[in-house]
Design an enzyme around this catalytic site. Structure first.
Site, PDB file in Angstrom:
ATOM      1  N   ASP A  68       2.658  -2.536  -0.129  1.00  0.00           N
ATOM      2  CA  ASP A  68       1.518  -2.879   0.873  1.00  0.00           C
ATOM      3  C   ASP A  68       0.695  -4.057  -0.042  1.00  0.00           C
ATOM      4  OD1 ASP A  68       0.788  -1.242  -1.158  1.00  0.00           O
ATOM      5  OD2 ASP A  68      -0.017   0.516  -0.250  1.00  0.00           O
ATOM      6  N   ASN A 137      -7.010  11.501  -0.310  1.00  0.00           N
ATOM      7  CA  ASN A 137      -7.098  12.125   1.162  1.00  0.00           C
ATOM      8  C   ASN A 137      -5.700  12.034   1.834  1.00  0.00           C
ATOM      9  OD1 ASN A 137      -5.988   9.121   1.389  1.00  0.00           O
ATOM     10  ND2 ASN A 137      -7.799   8.554   2.778  1.00  0.00           N
ATOM     11  N   HIS A 139      -2.936   9.828   1.730  1.00  0.00           N
ATOM     12  CA  HIS A 139      -2.360   8.753   2.217  1.00  0.00           C
ATOM     13  C   HIS A 139      -1.173   8.476   1.354  1.00  0.00           C
ATOM     14  CE1 HIS A 139      -5.042   5.554  -0.419  1.00  0.00           C
ATOM     15  NE2 HIS A 139      -3.822   6.045  -0.940  1.00  0.00           N
ATOM     16  N   GLU A 144      -3.411   5.717   6.339  1.00  0.00           N
ATOM     17  CA  GLU A 144      -4.787   6.854   6.115  1.00  0.00           C
ATOM     18  C   GLU A 144      -4.676   7.870   6.940  1.00  0.00           C
ATOM     19  OE1 GLU A 144      -6.497   6.076   3.467  1.00  0.00           O
ATOM     20  OE2 GLU A 144      -7.160   4.078   3.272  1.00  0.00           O
TER      21      GLU A 144
HETATM   22  C1  F6R Z   1      -0.245   1.694  -3.694  1.00  0.00           C
HETATM   23  C2  F6R Z   1      -0.362   2.688  -2.488  1.00  0.00           C
HETATM   24  C3  F6R Z   1      -1.396   3.590  -2.603  1.00  0.00           C
HETATM   25  C4  F6R Z   1      -1.138   4.335  -3.891  1.00  0.00           C
HETATM   26  C5  F6R Z   1      -2.609   5.717  -3.926  1.00  0.00           C
HETATM   27  C6  F6R Z   1      -2.485   6.333  -5.426  1.00  0.00           C
HETATM   28  O1  F6R Z   1       0.914   0.658  -3.501  1.00  0.00           O
HETATM   29  O2  F6R Z   1       0.275   2.589  -1.747  1.00  0.00           O
HETATM   30  O3  F6R Z   1      -0.773   4.846  -1.504  1.00  0.00           O
HETATM   31  O4  F6R Z   1      -0.042   4.947  -4.361  1.00  0.00           O
HETATM   32  O5  F6R Z   1      -3.469   5.146  -3.486  1.00  0.00           O
HETATM   33  O6  F6R Z   1      -3.280   5.465  -6.179  1.00  0.00           O
HETATM   34  P1  F6R Z   1      -3.556   5.773  -7.637  1.00  0.00           P
HETATM   35  O7  F6R Z   1      -2.188   5.814  -8.280  1.00  0.00           O
HETATM   36  O8  F6R Z   1      -4.299   4.609  -8.227  1.00  0.00           O
HETATM   37  O9  F6R Z   1      -4.450   6.909  -7.695  1.00  0.00           O
END
Ligand code: F6R
Length: 261
Positions: A68, A137, A139, A144
């Protein structure tokens, strides 16, 4: 059934995850790797860089696709995921620039950008191993709660919880400056990877992990769809695994020893 590896702490998790990836790379030097950004993968990327510098692994034939990118951030913005990837991984390994694929958050025609990304993934023969983090959450990428099982790469809106999590000072200094939109691989795009490795650390992820593994798959918690993937492994630290109910057999715990490099 999802395989689960529980490690004592975040540092051991990074070593275990790098060993897992190194094993796949040694078997298939031209691996197509799906990559995530965020706090969880920083230590993993330093371990991969360490192994590369020690001559254990080689990225010359590897191709990557990131999950992303924020909409509206230029590629060289300090908080763009492109900047993150070069800072933590790409600048330190021998992957050719032409093998690196990142979504362009500044694309005028986002539909076309997303369609071209899907075409580029398909042209490589598909992703061999997709690395994922998880939001608190539930995702995966920026899919989401409410994201559809059949979603593909597209423009999405970030949830308030994700904006707050990413605006907590680790990346953006506050949530007012976190972009509200991103381009993100869809759930279907992720599910098409031949193998998936999800990483989670800390107690803040424990509820999402419990629900992903022990509630029926539903779009309320996108990571729960991974239960239906044929080759998915979660590596967790003890805190992220702390709410799992071992009486309810919905996953298989495997030992760290079974990761073969
Ligand atoms: C990032 C992504 C997100 C993160 C997730 C966890 O490319 O796709 O889904 O993997 O938000 O983020 P952290 O590791 O910062 O808790």
């Amino acid at each position: 059934m999802i395989k689960v590896i529980i490690t004592p702490d975040a540092h051991t998790l990074a070593i275990a995850a790098s060993q897992f990836i190194a094993g796949r790379l040694l078997r298939r030097p031209n691996l197509v790797l799906g990559l995530a950004t965020g706090g969880t993968v920083i230590d993993l990327y330093s371990e991969l860089v360490r192994r590369y510098k020690a001559g254990e692994i080689d990225f010359n034939h590897v191709t990557t696709f990131n999950l992303d990118e924020y909409v509206g951030l230029p590629p060289y913005h300090p908080q763009s995921y492109q900047t993150f990837m070069f800072k933590h991984l790409f600048s330190h390994i021998n992957i050719p620039r032409s093998h690196i694929h990142l979504l362009n958050g500044m694309a005028q025609d986002t539909k076309r950008e997303c369609r071209d990304y899907e075409t580029a993934i398909a042209a490589t023969g598909g992703i061999d191993l997709q690395i994922l983090g998880i939001g608190r959450n539930g995702h995966i990428a920026f899919n989401e709660p409410g994201a559809k099982r059949n979603s593909r790469t597209r423009k999405v809106r970030l949830s308030d919880d994700t904006i707050a999590a990413n605006g907590d000072g680790r990346f953006f200094k506050n949530s007012n400056v976190v972009p509200h939109e991103a381009l993100s691989m869809g759930i279907e795009t992720i599910m098409e990877a031949r193998e998936i490795l999800l990483l989670a650390t800390g107690s803040g992820k424990s509820l999402a992990i419990k629900r992903a593994l022990q509630e029926p798959p539903s779009d309320d918690l996108p990571a729960s769809f991974l239960q239906t993937h044929p080759a998915c492994t979660f590596i967790l630290d003890r805190e992220a695994s702390s709410l799992l109910n071992n009486q309810q057999v919905t996953f298989e715990i495997i030992s760290h020893e079974r990761i073969r490099a």
